[in-house]
Design a protein around this motif. Structure first.
Motif, short mmCIF file in Angstrom:
data_model
loop_
_atom_site.label_atom_id
_atom_site.label_comp_id
_atom_site.label_asym_id
_atom_site.label_seq_id
_atom_site.Cartn_x
_atom_site.Cartn_y
_atom_site.Cartn_z
N ARG A 58 38.80 45.59 49.29
CA ARG A 58 39.54 45.95 48.08
C ARG A 58 40.03 44.70 47.35
O ARG A 58 39.84 44.57 46.13
CB ARG A 58 40.74 46.82 48.46
CG ARG A 58 41.66 47.17 47.29
CD ARG A 58 43.04 47.59 47.80
NE ARG A 58 43.72 46.48 48.46
CZ ARG A 58 44.82 46.62 49.20
NH1 ARG A 58 45.34 47.83 49.39
NH2 ARG A 58 45.39 45.57 49.75
N ASP A 59 40.62 43.79 48.07
CA ASP A 59 41.16 42.58 47.45
C ASP A 59 40.05 41.71 46.87
O ASP A 59 40.20 41.14 45.78
CB ASP A 59 41.98 41.78 48.47
CG ASP A 59 43.22 42.53 48.95
OD1 ASP A 59 43.63 43.49 48.26
OD2 ASP A 59 43.77 42.16 50.01
N ARG A 62 38.65 43.36 43.63
CA ARG A 62 39.57 43.15 42.51
C ARG A 62 39.45 41.72 41.97
O ARG A 62 39.61 41.48 40.77
CB ARG A 62 41.00 43.42 42.97
CG ARG A 62 41.32 44.89 43.17
CD ARG A 62 42.73 45.05 43.73
NE ARG A 62 43.11 46.45 43.85
CZ ARG A 62 44.23 46.86 44.43
NH1 ARG A 62 45.08 45.96 44.93
NH2 ARG A 62 44.51 48.14 44.51
N ARG A 63 39.15 40.79 42.86
CA ARG A 63 39.07 39.39 42.48
C ARG A 63 37.78 39.07 41.71
O ARG A 63 37.79 38.28 40.77
CB ARG A 63 39.15 38.53 43.75
CG ARG A 63 39.21 37.03 43.51
CD ARG A 63 39.19 36.28 44.84
NE ARG A 63 39.48 34.88 44.67
CZ ARG A 63 40.66 34.31 44.93
NH1 ARG A 63 41.65 35.04 45.40
NH2 ARG A 63 40.84 33.02 44.74
#
Length: 322
Positions: A58-59, A62-63
């Protein structure tokens, strides 16, 4: 006998995200489901209990997903805090593995897919992130096109194991990814960096050239769960792309030097089957040249994703290979 872990979601269950509600329709595998959104479109749900992989994916998405269309994007996240981190991903028609098994890629398709995977890798590497050797046909997702265009979309997925090359996992040489697609330094549990993804890309490219479920480094003598599986992969890497050059021995740790001498005993020069000697009937010369630049046992000699995207291989006339 192993106890089967209960599925987190049931068929027909509704889960609520920040932007919509999704109805679970199918379980693909442990931790991965198909679901329908309010428009009856299929999406992919991922969630794994007691593991940071989904949260990390997820992180990472998003990045990076706004920087390229070549990474499969996250669409939503479930807001229920009583369950593990759960993300909603874009659904594509199939994996590159399934597509290549169904029909071998032609020359145009091979380069189309390769370029887009490299473009995704370049975005990660530009920020110091490593996909960590999970660059393989079943982690590349495609949508079928229309007419003469077989593939409309190509997106690299599974960023749950992607970490910065200055992370403790990279510095400590933590084993990551599937050994068949992993670089020699990962199998030998040495520090790894963005160059390990280049090796994995090359292994995938060889697989796509041959077609089907082929992998040059798949051991023939032991099963995947055998304790010496990784060593057998390493022997095949050495057989096709060895030997290690003496400059590598100058920087290698004593453990790696010992491993290299072991390889030299296990795979004598007389038994090596170097890839560049593969007949043109199997692999054309331009492909062998391109692959030869990539598959270097010494990670320092591998080109970057940016350099590969600028290689003359892309300019080869389509009619140069049958």
């Amino acid at each position: 006998m192993a106890t089967k872990v209960p599925s987190l979601f049931k068929i027909g269950q509704a889960i609520k995200g920040r932007f919509g509600t999704y109805i679970i329709t199918k379980e693909y595998q442990a931790g991965v489901w198909a679901a329908k959104n309010s428009l009856k479109e299929t999406v992919v749900v991922k969630s794994v209990a007691d593991h940071p992989r989904v949260e990390n994916e997820r992180d990472n998405l998003r990045r990076f997903q706004e920087q390229t269309p070549c990474i499969r994007p996250i669409l939503d996240e479930v807001v229920n805090t009583s369950i593990p981190t759960t993300i909603i991903l874009k659904h594509l028609d199939t994996t590159l593995l399934d597509a290549s098994i169904k029909r071998n890629l032609n020359r145009k398709e091979l380069k189309y897919v390769s370029r887009r995977v490299l473009e995704a890798i370049q975005v990660l590497h530009a920020d110091g992130y490593v996909h960590t050797a999970d660059i393989k046909p079943d982690n590349v997702f495609i949508n079928y096109g229309q007419g003469d265009l077989r593939f409309a979309n190509v997106q690299l997925g599974d960023l749950g194991g992607s970490y910065p090359m200055d992370s403790k996992w990279a510095k400590e040489g933590t084993p990551v990814g599937a050994p068949m697609w992993s670089s020699p330094e990962i199998i030998m549990e040495r520090p790894w960096n963005t160059a390990t993804d280049i090796w994995s890309f090359g292994a995938m490219l060889i697989s796509l050239i041959y077609g089907g479920n082929f992998c040059l480094f798949r051991p023939r003598t032991v099963s995947y769960d055998h304790e010496e599986y990784g060593l057998e992969v390493l022997k095949r890497q050495f057989q096709y792309f060895g030997p290690f050059e003496k400059e590598y021995l100058e920087i290698a740790s004593p453990e790696v030097v010992q491993a290299i001498f072991w390889l030299m005993q296990e795979v004598p020069a007389a038994t090596m089957t170097q890839f560049h000697r593969t007949t043109e009937r199997e692999v054309c010369q331009s492909d062998k040249d391109f692959i030869g630049k990539i598959m270097k046992l010494d990670w320092r000699q591998r080109p970057t994703a940016k350099e590969l995207l600028e290689d003359e291989w892309w300019m080869e006339p389509e009619e140069s290979r049958p």
